[in-house]
Design an enzyme around this catalytic site. Structure first.
Site, mmCIF file in Angstrom:
data_model
loop_
_atom_site.group_PDB
_atom_site.id
_atom_site.type_symbol
_atom_site.label_atom_id
_atom_site.label_comp_id
_atom_site.label_asym_id
_atom_site.label_seq_id
_atom_site.Cartn_x
_atom_site.Cartn_y
_atom_site.Cartn_z
ATOM 1 C CD GLN A 1 7.549 -7.370 3.702
ATOM 2 O OE1 GLN A 1 6.713 -8.366 3.237
ATOM 3 N NE2 GLN A 1 7.880 -6.567 3.024
ATOM 4 C CG HIS B 1 3.164 0.969 -5.335
ATOM 5 N ND1 HIS B 1 3.412 1.766 -4.513
ATOM 6 C CD2 HIS B 1 3.849 -0.183 -4.917
ATOM 7 C CE1 HIS B 1 4.018 1.294 -3.416
ATOM 8 N NE2 HIS B 1 4.315 0.163 -3.699
ATOM 9 C CD GLN C 1 16.020 -5.063 -11.504
ATOM 10 O OE1 GLN C 1 15.375 -6.037 -11.873
ATOM 11 N NE2 GLN C 1 17.157 -5.369 -10.701
ATOM 12 C CG LEU D 1 -1.040 1.898 -3.850
ATOM 13 C CD1 LEU D 1 -2.265 1.603 -4.934
ATOM 14 C CD2 LEU D 1 -0.053 0.699 -4.007
ATOM 15 N N GLY E 1 0.696 -1.287 -0.070
ATOM 16 C CA GLY E 1 -0.050 -0.094 -0.083
ATOM 17 C C GLY E 1 0.867 1.257 0.130
HETATM 18 P P1 AMP Z 1 5.992 -2.425 -1.551
HETATM 19 O O1 AMP Z 1 4.656 -1.880 -1.377
HETATM 20 O O2 AMP Z 1 7.135 -1.321 -1.213
HETATM 21 O O3 AMP Z 1 6.297 -3.757 -1.075
HETATM 22 O O4 AMP Z 1 6.258 -2.487 -3.152
HETATM 23 C C1 AMP Z 1 5.373 -3.146 -3.891
HETATM 24 C C2 AMP Z 1 6.022 -3.549 -5.122
HETATM 25 O O5 AMP Z 1 6.357 -2.355 -5.690
HETATM 26 C C3 AMP Z 1 7.399 -4.367 -5.004
HETATM 27 O O6 AMP Z 1 7.348 -5.407 -6.267
HETATM 28 C C4 AMP Z 1 8.511 -3.067 -5.336
HETATM 29 O O7 AMP Z 1 9.598 -3.727 -5.982
HETATM 30 C C5 AMP Z 1 7.540 -2.369 -6.257
HETATM 31 N N1 AMP Z 1 8.075 -0.831 -6.294
HETATM 32 C C6 AMP Z 1 8.320 -0.288 -5.139
HETATM 33 N N2 AMP Z 1 8.907 0.900 -5.295
HETATM 34 C C7 AMP Z 1 8.920 0.911 -6.842
HETATM 35 C C8 AMP Z 1 9.676 1.844 -7.800
HETATM 36 N N3 AMP Z 1 9.988 3.076 -7.521
HETATM 37 N N4 AMP Z 1 9.607 1.634 -9.028
HETATM 38 C C9 AMP Z 1 9.402 0.237 -9.610
HETATM 39 N N5 AMP Z 1 8.487 -0.567 -8.643
HETATM 40 C C10 AMP Z 1 8.494 -0.295 -7.390
#
Ligand code: AMP
Length: 524
Positions: free
Chosen positions: A65, A41, A157, A37, A35
């Site tokens: 985690q 995302h 990535q 977002l 979340g």
């Molecule tokens: P999180 O909500 O931080 O667990 O992220 C959810 C997904 O979004 C994960 O696969 C992250 O790698 C991806 N994500 C987070 N930040 C970025 C970003 N700046 N660019 C691309 N993908 C992202």
């Protein structure tokens, strides 16, 4: 858009929806998130929308985690804002369970089943300081994949270690899902977007941009020919040290698939770092790839893709990766083995074990040479018998999946031109040059008619030909296996009124500008 907060509702919704779609098996994309977002995302969601019929976003701040001293309590939670963003982004369903609903309300040490990825992957990079973090990630991702059973799941990535571990997890646990990685989305300063950036003041955000700047310094050194891990890390460290407030935690260069440390880069390396800024922990990484470029050409039937791809490859001295020849080779093997073309499991057996090799023809215009399991079949795959069976074989999902894997293995070294319907979106989303070759239905019908006349084949009226092509376009855009897709970063070339030579020249010019203009990233 539907919102489920319980496993029961999610399962019920998916079961009814799938029944409604039957007998079609729609493709489902899952974007797991915690979340809060942001546009990182949203880029994952957009990619999922392009590739699937139905998109599910999970919003779940996973307690497993977070370490005991980490920011679980203060992690940003904005369900209403996230719901709105998902709605606007065209998401079909949000899954937003509580920890109790997922049976995770208690800590890692308690009696819940935990997934342990290989220690060699969890004890490096962030795993050194975030004990148990990747077990927590692996556990929740396994649960989500089991619950939703998506066709594809999308990861950024930006979290390169997480991505590598999840890729490994789905292989090791035989989970039938395709893991799709998406490039890191950044602020204009270069700072990688992150939900945790909310913790930073304006001044800290400015300071944090040094993370990407330092990785770029290493990239410049790499482009100038530096391959030594120690020296690339030293360059990164030097730049990072220009901002005093930044406390580096690690800078490491590893293999992006196995996460094993590298002494030097042969083909590809993942340069990753973590640093603290005040109380906020930030991560970033960059892929350093020593690979020849990939040119991906997609477009509708009859746009001239294969002729153009062949000529572009020849002019640029790249290999024309003739995917059609690969499907023909598999068809040859199936017929040669005496397997019925309807026996999909038997075909799956042989296609997943076969080895296809391609090589340049002896002369410039000669067809590509093809070997399957060591036997040359260059001539044999052009027979009428193969031609009449190849589309039935190519329509089988398993054949397509296995051959895409083989094509991607070719892509690791690069130096190829490849054409199809979803090469730029699916097979090689990080191709250096993506072309979408198209032409009006009228023009394509005229070309087809001319070709058929030249081959002395039955003459269809132009109207009939146009109708056939329109139907084919619709089918190609809506088919289950490899539908026609234009990548958002593809350059469209409208070929009405252009000769093959003119189209080829245009692509070569684009290559010189876009790929060789930044040729320092290419192999030397
Ligand atoms: P999180 O909500 O931080 O667990 O992220 C959810 C997904 O979004 C994960 O696969 C992250 O790698 C991806 N994500 C987070 N930040 C970025 C970003 N700046 N660019 C691309 N993908 C992202």
């Amino acid at each position: 858009m539907y919102l489920c907060t319980t496993v029961a509702a999610l399962r019920c919704y998916l079961r009814l929806w799938q029944l409604e779609q039957s007998p079609i098996e729609p493709e489902v994309g899952l974007v797991p998130t915690m979340g809060a977002l942001h546009s990182g995302h949203l880029a994952l969601i957009e990619r999922a929308r392009q590739q699937n019929d139905f998109v599910i976003v999970s919003l779940f701040v996973n307690p497993l985690q977070f370490g005991p001293t980490e920011d679980f309590q203060k992690y940003p939670r904005h369900l209403e804002q996230d719901r709105q963003l998902c709605q606007e982004a065209g998401v079909n369903l949000i899954f937003s369970p509580s920890a109790t609903e997922l049976g995770l309300s208690t800590a890692l040490e308690s009696a819940t089943t935990i997934v342990f990825p290989p220690q060699s992957m969890t004890s490096v990079l962030c795993g050194r300081s975030r004990i148990g973090h990747f077990q927590g990630v692996a556990t929740i991702v396994t649960k989500l994949l089991n619950l939703i059973q998506p066709t594809r799941a999308y990861f950024g990535q930006k979290d390169a270690q997480q991505l590598a571990i999840i890729r490994r997890l789905v292989v090791d646990l035989n989970i039938p899902v395709e893991i799709v990685s998406c490039p890191t989305v950044r602020e204009s300063s270069g700072l990688a977007k992150s939900s945790r950036n909310q913790y930073l003041t304006a001044e800290e955000k400015e300071q944090a941009s040094v993370l990407y700047r330092s990785l770029r310094q290493a990239e410049f050194a790499f482009q100038a020919g530096e391959r030594s891990s120690a020296r690339l890390i030293a360059v990164t460290k030097l730049e990072l040290a220009t901002v005093q407030a930044i406390e580096p935690e690690y800078i490491e260069l590893v293999d992006p698939t196995t996460l094993m440390p590298l002494q030097q880069i042969e083909e590809v390396g993942l340069l990753a770092l973590a640093a603290r800024l005040g109380t906020t922990r930030l991560i970033d990484n960059i892929i350093l790839r020593n690979r020849q470029p990939i040119v991906a050409i997609d477009g509708p039937a009859g746009a001239g893709k294969s002729t153009v791809a062949r000529q572009v490859a020849q002019a640029l001295q790249l290999l024309y990766l003739d995917t059609g020849a690969m499907y023909r080779a598999v068809t040859w093997l199936v017929l040669e083995s005496g397997i019925s073309i309807e026996d999909e499991p038997a075909i799956a057996e042989i296609v997943s074990k076969c080895d296809i090799q391609l090589g340049m023809g002896d002369e410039p215009q000669a067809p590509i040479r093809v070997w399957i399991d060591g036997q040359e079949v260059t001539q044999a795959i052009r027979s009428l018998e193969i031609t009449s069976h190849v589309s039935a074989i190519a329509a089988q999902t398993i054949v397509r999946q296995e051959l895409v894997k083989q094509q991607q293995r070719w892509g690791e070294k690069g130096g190829i031109v490849i054409e199809g319907r979803d090469i730029g979106t699916h097979v090689f989303p990080d191709a250096e040059l993506k072309i979408f070759l198209t032409a009006s239905v009228q023009e394509r019908a005229r070309r087809r008619q001319k070709d058929l006349k030249n081959q002395g084949e039955a003459d269809l009226s132009l109207e009939q030909m146009q109708q056939n092509l329109s139907e084919r376009d619709w089918k190609d855009s809506n088919r289950n296996v490899a539908p026609l897709r234009k990548a958002p970063d593809a350059i469209e070339i409208q070929t009405d009124g252009l000769s093959i030579a003119e189209v080829t020249d245009r692509i070569i010019t684009l290559y010189r500008e876009k790929v060789e203009g930044q040729s320092s990233t290419l192999a030397n």
